[in-house]
Design a protein around this motif. Structure first.
Motif, PDB file in Angstrom:
ATOM      1  N   ASP A   1       0.885  -1.162   0.000  1.00 19.45           N
ATOM      2  CA  ASP A   1       0.000   0.000   0.000  1.00 19.45           C
ATOM      3  C   ASP A   1       0.919   1.207   0.000  1.00 19.45           C
ATOM      4  OD1 ASP A   1      -2.446  -1.394   0.253  1.00 19.45           O
ATOM      5  OD2 ASP A   1      -2.134  -1.607   2.407  1.00 19.45           O
ATOM      6  N   TYR A   2       0.768   2.123  -0.956  1.00 20.31           N
ATOM      7  CA  TYR A   2       1.681   3.259  -1.040  1.00 20.31           C
ATOM      8  C   TYR A   2       0.919   4.568  -1.214  1.00 20.31           C
ATOM      9  CZ  TYR A   2       0.830   3.043  -6.058  1.00 20.31           C
ATOM     10  OH  TYR A   2       0.236   3.041  -7.291  1.00 20.31           O
ATOM     11  N   ARG A   3       1.617   5.644  -0.843  1.00 24.58           N
ATOM     12  CA  ARG A   3       1.133   7.010  -1.041  1.00 24.58           C
ATOM     13  C   ARG A   3       2.334   7.883  -1.385  1.00 24.58           C
ATOM     14  NH1 ARG A   3       0.120   6.030   3.923  1.00 24.58           N
ATOM     15  NH2 ARG A   3       0.865   7.948   4.833  1.00 24.58           N
ATOM     16  N   VAL A   4       2.156   8.779  -2.338  1.00 25.69           N
ATOM     17  CA  VAL A   4       3.159   9.804  -2.623  1.00 25.69           C
ATOM     18  C   VAL A   4       2.576  11.081  -2.045  1.00 25.69           C
ATOM     19  CG1 VAL A   4       4.453  11.061  -4.378  1.00 25.69           C
ATOM     20  CG2 VAL A   4       3.942   8.627  -4.704  1.00 25.69           C
ATOM     21  N   VAL A   5       3.227  11.597  -0.996  1.00 27.46           N
ATOM     22  CA  VAL A   5       2.665  12.729  -0.254  1.00 27.46           C
ATOM     23  C   VAL A   5       3.604  13.927  -0.297  1.00 27.46           C
ATOM     24  CG1 VAL A   5       1.309  11.265   1.282  1.00 27.46           C
ATOM     25  CG2 VAL A   5       3.616  11.868   1.918  1.00 27.46           C
ATOM     26  N   PRO A   6       3.034  15.140  -0.256  1.00 30.89           N
ATOM     27  CA  PRO A   6       3.873  16.345  -0.224  1.00 30.89           C
ATOM     28  C   PRO A   6       4.692  16.384   1.062  1.00 30.89           C
ATOM     29  CG  PRO A   6       1.552  16.903  -0.629  1.00 30.89           C
ATOM     30  CD  PRO A   6       1.603  15.461  -0.270  1.00 30.89           C
ATOM     31  N   THR A   7       5.941  16.782   0.958  1.00 27.49           N
ATOM     32  CA  THR A   7       6.796  16.841   2.148  1.00 27.49           C
ATOM     33  C   THR A   7       6.380  17.964   3.086  1.00 27.49           C
ATOM     34  OG1 THR A   7       8.414  18.161   0.937  1.00 27.49           O
ATOM     35  CG2 THR A   7       8.808  15.780   1.083  1.00 27.49           C
ATOM     36  N   SER A   8       5.580  18.889   2.586  1.00 29.81           N
ATOM     37  CA  SER A   8       5.097  19.978   3.445  1.00 29.81           C
ATOM     38  C   SER A   8       4.113  19.463   4.481  1.00 29.81           C
ATOM     39  CB  SER A   8       4.411  21.043   2.589  1.00 29.81           C
ATOM     40  OG  SER A   8       3.223  20.508   2.019  1.00 29.81           O
ATOM     41  N   GLY A   9       3.578  18.255   4.260  1.00 26.07           N
ATOM     42  CA  GLY A   9       2.579  17.716   5.175  1.00 26.07           C
ATOM     43  C   GLY A   9       1.190  18.254   4.893  1.00 26.07           C
ATOM     44  N   ARG A  10       1.085  19.139   3.907  1.00 25.35           N
ATOM     45  CA  ARG A  10      -0.212  19.711   3.547  1.00 25.35           C
ATOM     46  C   ARG A  10      -0.628  19.198   2.181  1.00 25.35           C
ATOM     47  NH1 ARG A  10       2.919  23.928   5.217  1.00 25.35           N
ATOM     48  NH2 ARG A  10       3.143  24.721   3.097  1.00 25.35           N
ATOM     49  N   GLY A  11      -1.899  18.994   2.003  1.00 27.81           N
ATOM     50  CA  GLY A  11      -2.411  18.572   0.708  1.00 27.81           C
ATOM     51  C   GLY A  11      -2.591  17.072   0.629  1.00 27.81           C
ATOM     52  N   ALA A  12      -3.384  16.682  -0.339  1.00 30.52           N
ATOM     53  CA  ALA A  12      -3.691  15.271  -0.546  1.00 30.52           C
ATOM     54  C   ALA A  12      -2.513  14.564  -1.224  1.00 30.52           C
ATOM     55  CB  ALA A  12      -4.937  15.153  -1.412  1.00 30.52           C
ATOM     56  N   PRO A  13      -2.418  13.259  -1.049  1.00 31.22           N
ATOM     57  CA  PRO A  13      -1.390  12.506  -1.772  1.00 31.22           C
ATOM     58  C   PRO A  13      -1.568  12.680  -3.281  1.00 31.22           C
ATOM     59  CG  PRO A  13      -2.413  11.133  -0.094  1.00 31.22           C
ATOM     60  CD  PRO A  13      -3.216  12.399  -0.172  1.00 31.22           C
ATOM     61  N   THR A  14      -0.448  12.741  -4.017  1.00 32.32           N
ATOM     62  CA  THR A  14      -0.532  12.868  -5.466  1.00 32.32           C
ATOM     63  C   THR A  14      -0.720  11.514  -6.137  1.00 32.32           C
ATOM     64  OG1 THR A  14       1.873  12.831  -5.598  1.00 32.32           O
ATOM     65  CG2 THR A  14       0.808  14.994  -5.601  1.00 32.32           C
ATOM     66  N   ALA A  15      -0.462  10.436  -5.395  1.00 31.54           N
ATOM     67  CA  ALA A  15      -0.685   9.086  -5.917  1.00 31.54           C
ATOM     68  C   ALA A  15      -0.910   8.158  -4.743  1.00 31.54           C
ATOM     69  CB  ALA A  15       0.513   8.614  -6.735  1.00 31.54           C
ATOM     70  N   THR A  16      -1.815   7.229  -4.910  1.00 31.41           N
ATOM     71  CA  THR A  16      -2.053   6.190  -3.908  1.00 31.41           C
ATOM     72  C   THR A  16      -2.333   4.895  -4.649  1.00 31.41           C
ATOM     73  OG1 THR A  16      -4.433   6.600  -3.830  1.00 31.41           O
ATOM     74  CG2 THR A  16      -3.078   7.795  -2.236  1.00 31.41           C
ATOM     75  N   GLY A  17      -2.084   3.806  -3.995  1.00 31.54           N
ATOM     76  CA  GLY A  17      -2.391   2.537  -4.634  1.00 31.54           C
ATOM     77  C   GLY A  17      -2.090   1.354  -3.763  1.00 31.54           C
ATOM     78  N   THR A  18      -2.576   0.223  -4.213  1.00 34.39           N
ATOM     79  CA  THR A  18      -2.322  -1.056  -3.577  1.00 34.39           C
ATOM     80  C   THR A  18      -1.998  -2.047  -4.676  1.00 34.39           C
ATOM     81  OG1 THR A  18      -3.875  -0.565  -1.803  1.00 34.39           O
ATOM     82  CG2 THR A  18      -3.296  -2.874  -2.126  1.00 34.39           C
ATOM     83  N   VAL A  19      -0.901  -2.749  -4.528  1.00 35.87           N
ATOM     84  CA  VAL A  19      -0.509  -3.760  -5.504  1.00 35.87           C
ATOM     85  C   VAL A  19      -0.078  -5.008  -4.749  1.00 35.87           C
ATOM     86  CG1 VAL A  19       0.148  -2.139  -7.324  1.00 35.87           C
ATOM     87  CG2 VAL A  19       1.836  -2.814  -5.633  1.00 35.87           C
ATOM     88  N   SER A  20      -0.178  -6.160  -5.414  1.00 36.37           N
ATOM     89  CA  SER A  20       0.280  -7.402  -4.796  1.00 36.37           C
ATOM     90  C   SER A  20       0.899  -8.291  -5.865  1.00 36.37           C
ATOM     91  CB  SER A  20      -0.867  -8.128  -4.091  1.00 36.37           C
ATOM     92  OG  SER A  20      -1.830  -8.535  -5.021  1.00 36.37           O
ATOM     93  N   ALA A  21       1.751  -9.197  -5.417  1.00 36.92           N
ATOM     94  CA  ALA A  21       2.434 -10.113  -6.329  1.00 36.92           C
ATOM     95  C   ALA A  21       2.943 -11.303  -5.524  1.00 36.92           C
ATOM     96  CB  ALA A  21       3.609  -9.415  -7.019  1.00 36.92           C
ATOM     97  N   PRO A  22       3.213 -12.419  -6.191  1.00 40.04           N
ATOM     98  CA  PRO A  22       3.771 -13.579  -5.495  1.00 40.04           C
ATOM     99  C   PRO A  22       5.137 -13.253  -4.907  1.00 40.04           C
ATOM    100  CG  PRO A  22       3.124 -14.145  -7.749  1.00 40.04           C
ATOM    101  CD  PRO A  22       3.002 -12.666  -7.606  1.00 40.04           C
ATOM    102  N   LEU A  23       5.492 -13.927  -3.839  1.00 39.93           N
ATOM    103  CA  LEU A  23       6.818 -13.747  -3.242  1.00 39.93           C
ATOM    104  C   LEU A  23       7.889 -14.268  -4.192  1.00 39.93           C
ATOM    105  CD1 LEU A  23       6.145 -14.818   0.431  1.00 39.93           C
ATOM    106  CD2 LEU A  23       6.514 -12.521  -0.413  1.00 39.93           C
ATOM    107  N   GLY A  24       9.103 -13.835  -3.995  1.00 40.44           N
ATOM    108  CA  GLY A  24      10.227 -14.242  -4.828  1.00 40.44           C
ATOM    109  C   GLY A  24      10.727 -13.070  -5.630  1.00 40.44           C
ATOM    110  N   ASP A  25      11.895 -13.250  -6.263  1.00 33.02           N
ATOM    111  CA  ASP A  25      12.519 -12.160  -7.005  1.00 33.02           C
ATOM    112  C   ASP A  25      11.613 -11.589  -8.081  1.00 33.02           C
ATOM    113  OD1 ASP A  25      14.746 -12.414  -5.450  1.00 33.02           O
ATOM    114  OD2 ASP A  25      15.885 -13.570  -6.916  1.00 33.02           O
TER     115      ASP A  25
END
Length: 169
Positions: free
Chosen positions: A43-67
């Motif tokens: 689960d990820y978010r790209v957030v402003p370092t100012s701490g203000r404002g909404a994330p510019t990107a969010t998402g959830t991804v999954s994949a099998p374990l391993g390289d």
């Protein structure tokens, strides 16, 4: 960044934003990586370092374990972030349509080229962009970038050839 996170709170989101802002970044990637059985989820978010404002990107991804699964996980997250961030940026950046490729190897090579270009390693950038084109011959922005790198690398013949292909598209 790792050297600066030797204190007791390296995973604290506020600390991540503080470190990113101190390094001149305008945003930071924060998230959670979890293992569930034979899969890893992010689960990820790209957030402003100012701490203000909404994330510019969010998402959830999954994949099998391993390289290969971890590579697929990071590639999927990268695509999600690029799709969310690039259209919102200024017109100085390429449109998503120009950057678009469905080839993960082409995107990886292109990003390598961008990193080489930023470091003024023109020959390495030229080779990386050429690898991107080799992986996806319709990745038009890679043609434009290889022409730019070739120009700086004094590769006139490559510059002329790739530039004409880029401008045609």
């Amino acid at each position: 960044v790792l050297a600066k996170t030797a204190d007791a709170r390296p995973r604290d989101p506020a600390r991540i934003l503080e470190l990113a802002a101190g390094l001149g970044a305008r945003s930071a990637l924060v998230g959670t990586l979890l293992r569930t059985g034979a899969k890893a989820g992010l689960d990820y978010r790209v957030v402003p370092t100012s701490g203000r404002g909404a994330p510019t990107a969010t998402g959830t991804v999954s994949a099998p374990l391993g390289d290969e699964g971890i590579i697929a996980l990071t590639d999927s997250a990268t695509w999600g972030m690029l799709q969310a961030i690039l259209p919102a940026r200024s017109t100085q950046l390429p449109s998503f349509e120009l950057m678009h490729t469905r080839s993960v190897p082409a995107l990886r090579a292109f990003i390598d080229g961008e990193n080489h270009l930023l470091a003024n390693r023109w020959a390495d950038a030229e080779l990386a962009y050429a690898r991107a084109i080799g992986a996806d011959s319709t990745f038009w922005f890679a043609y434009r970038r290889v022409a730019q790198a070739a120009d700086w690398n004094f590769s006139a013949s490559r510059r002329a050839r790739e530039d004409s292909i880029a401008w045609a598209h």
